[in-house]
Design a protein around this motif. Sequence first.
Motif, PDB file in Angstrom:
ATOM      1  N   LYS A  86      12.550  52.967  23.145  1.00  0.00           N
ATOM      2  CA  LYS A  86      11.401  52.455  22.394  1.00  0.00           C
ATOM      3  C   LYS A  86      11.499  52.844  20.920  1.00  0.00           C
ATOM      4  N   GLU A  87      11.945  54.073  20.653  1.00  0.00           N
ATOM      5  CA  GLU A  87      12.062  54.529  19.266  1.00  0.00           C
ATOM      6  C   GLU A  87      13.100  53.703  18.508  1.00  0.00           C
ATOM      7  N   PHE A  88      14.232  53.411  19.165  1.00  0.00           N
ATOM      8  CA  PHE A  88      15.253  52.594  18.507  1.00  0.00           C
ATOM      9  C   PHE A  88      14.712  51.221  18.151  1.00  0.00           C
ATOM     10  N   PHE A  89      14.065  50.557  19.109  1.00  0.00           N
ATOM     11  CA  PHE A  89      13.540  49.214  18.844  1.00  0.00           C
ATOM     12  C   PHE A  89      12.463  49.238  17.764  1.00  0.00           C
ATOM     13  N   LYS A 106      12.009  38.177  12.468  1.00  0.00           N
ATOM     14  CA  LYS A 106      11.593  38.333  13.857  1.00  0.00           C
ATOM     15  C   LYS A 106      12.675  37.839  14.811  1.00  0.00           C
ATOM     16  N   SER A 107      13.314  36.727  14.475  1.00  0.00           N
ATOM     17  CA  SER A 107      14.355  36.175  15.360  1.00  0.00           C
ATOM     18  C   SER A 107      15.530  37.136  15.497  1.00  0.00           C
ATOM     19  N   THR A 108      15.875  37.861  14.424  1.00  0.00           N
ATOM     20  CA  THR A 108      16.969  38.834  14.480  1.00  0.00           C
ATOM     21  C   THR A 108      16.594  40.002  15.385  1.00  0.00           C
ATOM     22  N   VAL A 109      15.371  40.478  15.257  1.00  0.00           N
ATOM     23  CA  VAL A 109      14.912  41.585  16.105  1.00  0.00           C
ATOM     24  C   VAL A 109      14.944  41.165  17.572  1.00  0.00           C
ATOM     25  N   GLU A 110      14.503  39.944  17.867  1.00  0.00           N
ATOM     26  CA  GLU A 110      14.503  39.464  19.251  1.00  0.00           C
ATOM     27  C   GLU A 110      15.915  39.393  19.818  1.00  0.00           C
ATOM     28  N   LYS A 111      16.875  38.969  19.007  1.00  0.00           N
ATOM     29  CA  LYS A 111      18.266  38.905  19.464  1.00  0.00           C
ATOM     30  C   LYS A 111      18.795  40.301  19.776  1.00  0.00           C
ATOM     31  N   CYS A 112      18.453  41.265  18.931  1.00  0.00           N
ATOM     32  CA  CYS A 112      18.879  42.644  19.169  1.00  0.00           C
ATOM     33  C   CYS A 112      18.266  43.180  20.456  1.00  0.00           C
ATOM     34  N   PHE A 159       6.993  47.237  26.530  1.00  0.00           N
ATOM     35  CA  PHE A 159       6.418  47.954  25.404  1.00  0.00           C
ATOM     36  C   PHE A 159       6.410  47.013  24.200  1.00  0.00           C
ATOM     37  N   GLU A 160       5.657  47.382  23.198  1.00  0.00           N
ATOM     38  CA  GLU A 160       5.504  46.513  22.038  1.00  0.00           C
ATOM     39  C   GLU A 160       6.749  46.558  21.153  1.00  0.00           C
ATOM     40  N   ILE A 161       7.123  45.394  20.641  1.00  0.00           N
ATOM     41  CA  ILE A 161       8.228  45.303  19.698  1.00  0.00           C
ATOM     42  C   ILE A 161       7.638  45.097  18.308  1.00  0.00           C
ATOM     43  N   TYR A 162       7.967  45.996  17.395  1.00  0.00           N
ATOM     44  CA  TYR A 162       7.429  45.923  16.041  1.00  0.00           C
ATOM     45  C   TYR A 162       8.391  45.159  15.138  1.00  0.00           C
ATOM     46  N   VAL A 163       7.828  44.344  14.251  1.00  0.00           N
ATOM     47  CA  VAL A 163       8.631  43.618  13.270  1.00  0.00           C
ATOM     48  C   VAL A 163       7.933  43.706  11.924  1.00  0.00           C
ATOM     49  N   ASN A 164       8.647  44.173  10.914  1.00  0.00           N
ATOM     50  CA  ASN A 164       8.109  44.193   9.557  1.00  0.00           C
ATOM     51  C   ASN A 164       8.774  43.064   8.783  1.00  0.00           C
TER      52      ASN A 164
END
Length: 407
Positions: A86-89, A106-112, A159-164
């Motif tokens: 969770k900390e890494f994501f 956001k699309s890059t985070v989702e791919k990761c 768990f929640e995925i955060y995106v800035n």
Amino acid sequence: MKFVVYKHSLILGDNNIVTKQLIALKHDDGTLQFTDFHRYVKSATKIKSISDDGNKRFSYVVKFLNFIYGTVGVNNLDQLTLEMVKEFFMLYGLGQLPEDRKNRKKSTVEKCVNAVLDFLTLYLSEREGKAKLKAEELYSTTTFTNSRGRVIKRKEPNFEIYVNDSNTEKAIFRDMPNSAFEMLFSHIAHYHKDLLMVVALGAFVGLRPSEACNVRREDSPLGPGILFHQSDGQVFKIEIDLRKEIPLRSDLKPTGRIKKERLQAVPYIFLEVFLDTYNDYMTYLEGKKYEKDYGPLNLNRRGKALSYDVYYQRFRKIIRDEMIPIFLKSDDAEVVFRHWYTTQLVLSGVSEISELMSARGDKSPESAWVYLQNKGEIAKQYGQVNNGVFDYMNWRANELFGDKLER
């Protein structure tokens, strides 16, 4: 030491490049120690070609491994806990990992997230009973029906995925006025002419630098890389052949990847300046040695095909050491020219998402859509292009490449 992606390439059949990726530990002295983590990196559900190498999936996994082993300090993935994942994501999504310099879409985070969850699923299934973490702690599986009526399974994190992404949209509006582009392009043409066509293919055709490094000469024995269509002695259309990734070096070193295989046409508004630039560059190449069995268009100083890595490092050095920083706030060679190219197309009248995607060589619409959504804001910053005509001081070859360069 840190984890790195190691790429191994070989040739099969009719000039098919097969590139496979492995994950290795790189020690401080440069030596590599190979791991078996590549076994857990899931292949794409649909392989585009035999040359598919896993693309970004390996880089996402390597970033995760460097965080877990380096930052967190575990020495075995069996010690992995849900909180570590969770900390890494969270840090990845917020752009706050130690090596991060910018926010992510956001699309890059989702791919990761998808790549790392797939990696952990395979690893944990093999280490069941030995690893602390269980796959079911990470996600639940949902199903949905796509537009073709096919049932698709998808992993939904528990768990929640955060995106800035607060600055990602603004990032496409970096100030790249015509005067700054004119200065940069003229500088390349005068002092770094060996890089001229990589830059021109990005600025006037919208190619990624890695794709530009794959372009062959018109007379290449492997087939023309640039196709000129003429009528009554006049060129009315130019196409760049990116339909197949072909080895362009005798040492088989990869030059760069083609993201989307295609024939890419030079937009009409750039036709004249591209042709002038091409002719100037080919005059520059006269008498220079190159590997004629391959016919690469862009050469390094030893006459072999220029690789993307070498181009990227040289371009950054030119920006850092030779150009005035106020004109280019970013030294990202992957973005600068494609951004300028896309902006000019939008301002010259391109308004259909499919047309803009085709001109950019995009697989998905996200990047192109941002430009169309914000056309008004772009127009304010760059000024309108009247009547769909691209106006940049009516450049011609003799003006671009004359003996005098205003400083």
